[in-house]
Design a protein around this motif. Structure first.
Motif, PDB file in Angstrom:
ATOM      1  N   LEU A   1       0.819  -1.213   0.000  1.00  0.00           N
ATOM      2  CA  LEU A   1       0.000   0.000   0.000  1.00  0.00           C
ATOM      3  C   LEU A   1       0.856   1.267   0.000  1.00  0.00           C
ATOM      4  N   ASP A   2       2.087   1.161   0.513  1.00  0.00           N
ATOM      5  CA  ASP A   2       2.980   2.319   0.517  1.00  0.00           C
ATOM      6  C   ASP A   2       3.750   2.476  -0.802  1.00  0.00           C
ATOM      7  N   HIS A   3       3.712   1.466  -1.665  1.00  0.00           N
ATOM      8  CA  HIS A   3       4.383   1.504  -2.979  1.00  0.00           C
ATOM      9  C   HIS A   3       3.461   0.904  -4.035  1.00  0.00           C
ATOM     10  N   LEU A   4       2.218   1.328  -4.006  1.00  0.00           N
ATOM     11  CA  LEU A   4       1.191   0.715  -4.851  1.00  0.00           C
ATOM     12  C   LEU A   4       1.470   0.879  -6.342  1.00  0.00           C
ATOM     13  N   LEU A   5       1.896   2.043  -6.767  1.00  0.00           N
ATOM     14  CA  LEU A   5       2.151   2.284  -8.190  1.00  0.00           C
ATOM     15  C   LEU A   5       3.236   1.350  -8.726  1.00  0.00           C
ATOM     16  N   GLU A   6       4.313   1.198  -7.965  1.00  0.00           N
ATOM     17  CA  GLU A   6       5.404   0.316  -8.392  1.00  0.00           C
ATOM     18  C   GLU A   6       4.942  -1.144  -8.437  1.00  0.00           C
ATOM     19  N   TYR A   7       4.126  -1.528  -7.460  1.00  0.00           N
ATOM     20  CA  TYR A   7       3.616  -2.898  -7.418  1.00  0.00           C
ATOM     21  C   TYR A   7       2.720  -3.183  -8.624  1.00  0.00           C
ATOM     22  N   VAL A   8       1.842  -2.252  -8.936  1.00  0.00           N
ATOM     23  CA  VAL A   8       0.963  -2.408 -10.099  1.00  0.00           C
ATOM     24  C   VAL A   8       1.805  -2.471 -11.372  1.00  0.00           C
ATOM     25  N   LEU A   9       2.834  -1.628 -11.465  1.00  0.00           N
ATOM     26  CA  LEU A   9       3.717  -1.628 -12.639  1.00  0.00           C
ATOM     27  C   LEU A   9       4.384  -2.995 -12.824  1.00  0.00           C
ATOM     28  N   VAL A  10       4.927  -3.551 -11.757  1.00  0.00           N
ATOM     29  CA  VAL A  10       5.590  -4.858 -11.835  1.00  0.00           C
ATOM     30  C   VAL A  10       4.609  -5.925 -12.307  1.00  0.00           C
ATOM     31  N   ASN A  11       3.398  -5.913 -11.770  1.00  0.00           N
ATOM     32  CA  ASN A  11       2.395  -6.894 -12.189  1.00  0.00           C
ATOM     33  C   ASN A  11       1.979  -6.696 -13.642  1.00  0.00           C
ATOM     34  N   LEU A  12       1.841  -5.447 -14.071  1.00  0.00           N
ATOM     35  CA  LEU A  12       1.484  -5.183 -15.471  1.00  0.00           C
ATOM     36  C   LEU A  12       2.592  -5.630 -16.421  1.00  0.00           C
ATOM     37  N   ILE A  13       3.832  -5.449 -16.025  1.00  0.00           N
ATOM     38  CA  ILE A  13       4.953  -5.898 -16.861  1.00  0.00           C
ATOM     39  C   ILE A  13       4.938  -7.423 -16.987  1.00  0.00           C
ATOM     40  N   GLY A  14       4.804  -8.118 -15.862  1.00  0.00           N
ATOM     41  CA  GLY A  14       4.761  -9.588 -15.903  1.00  0.00           C
ATOM     42  C   GLY A  14       3.629 -10.088 -16.769  1.00  0.00           C
ATOM     43  N   PHE A  15       2.429  -9.552 -16.537  1.00  0.00           N
ATOM     44  CA  PHE A  15       1.272  -9.957 -17.322  1.00  0.00           C
ATOM     45  C   PHE A  15       1.453  -9.578 -18.790  1.00  0.00           C
ATOM     46  N   GLY A  16       1.828  -8.334 -19.029  1.00  0.00           N
ATOM     47  CA  GLY A  16       1.895  -7.811 -20.398  1.00  0.00           C
ATOM     48  C   GLY A  16       2.907  -8.521 -21.271  1.00  0.00           C
ATOM     49  N   VAL A  17       4.102  -8.754 -20.745  1.00  0.00           N
ATOM     50  CA  VAL A  17       5.137  -9.429 -21.537  1.00  0.00           C
ATOM     51  C   VAL A  17       4.705 -10.860 -21.857  1.00  0.00           C
TER      52      VAL A  17
END
Length: 165
Positions: A136-152
């Motif tokens: 919750l304190d680094h939500l944007l970075e966490y979402v980014l990492v998940n989007l990269i994993g999913f997207g690639v």
């Protein structure tokens, strides 16, 4: 390792370790990390590998013409977004092999970014959607990492995989 290289390697190989069923050995590492540093960077690295397996499985489902198979593939992909990849791995990705390999690439990319950003969870044991609570304190970075994993993983599988039906 500098520049996210360690995260790239761990993120790329973690789901191979899941295939052999010995991934629970890393719980001891995570407990030690939490006890000594108060955060768990390993969790951030593996969440990208987990969501990547789901992304590849969703791509296979979308490319499948048979509605019964598509429904089965979707039901096997959904648990990955809750942190459980075995249905996606053994039901879809490993069976066709290429989606599994594309998911490993997605996991490596996500793990590298997580490591580069020094992303770390405040707990262990949950990943992907439920794991959001640890970031919750680094939500944007966490979402980014998940989007990269999913997207690639999704992008490679959807573009390069041809289902043999």
């Amino acid at each position: 390792m500098p520049m996210g290289i360690g995260g790239f390697i761990v993120g790329g190989l973690q789901q191979v370790i899941v295939v052999f069923g010995v991934h629970h050995v890393f719980n001891a590492l995570e407990v030690q990390l939490l006890a000594t540093t108060g955060v768990d960077p390993f969790n951030a690295i593996i969440t990208g590998a987990i969501v990547a397996q789901g992304g590849a499985a969703v791509a296979v489902a979308m490319k499948t013409q048979d509605p019964k198979k598509r429904a089965l593939y979707i039901s096997s992909a959904v648990p990955a977004f809750l942190g459980i990849t075995e249905p996606a791995i053994f039901g879809i990705n490993l069976r066709f092999m290429k989606p599994f390999l594309y998911a490993l690439v997605g996991g490596a990319c996500a793990g590298g970014v997580a490591s580069f950003l020094h992303l770390a969870g405040t707990g262990m044991g949950i990943t992907v959607l439920p794991g959001t609570l640890l970031y919750l304190d680094h939500l944007l970075e966490y979402v980014l990492v998940n989007l990269i994993g999913f997207g690639v993983a999704f992008g490679l599988t959807f573009t390069l995989f041809k289902p043999e039906e």
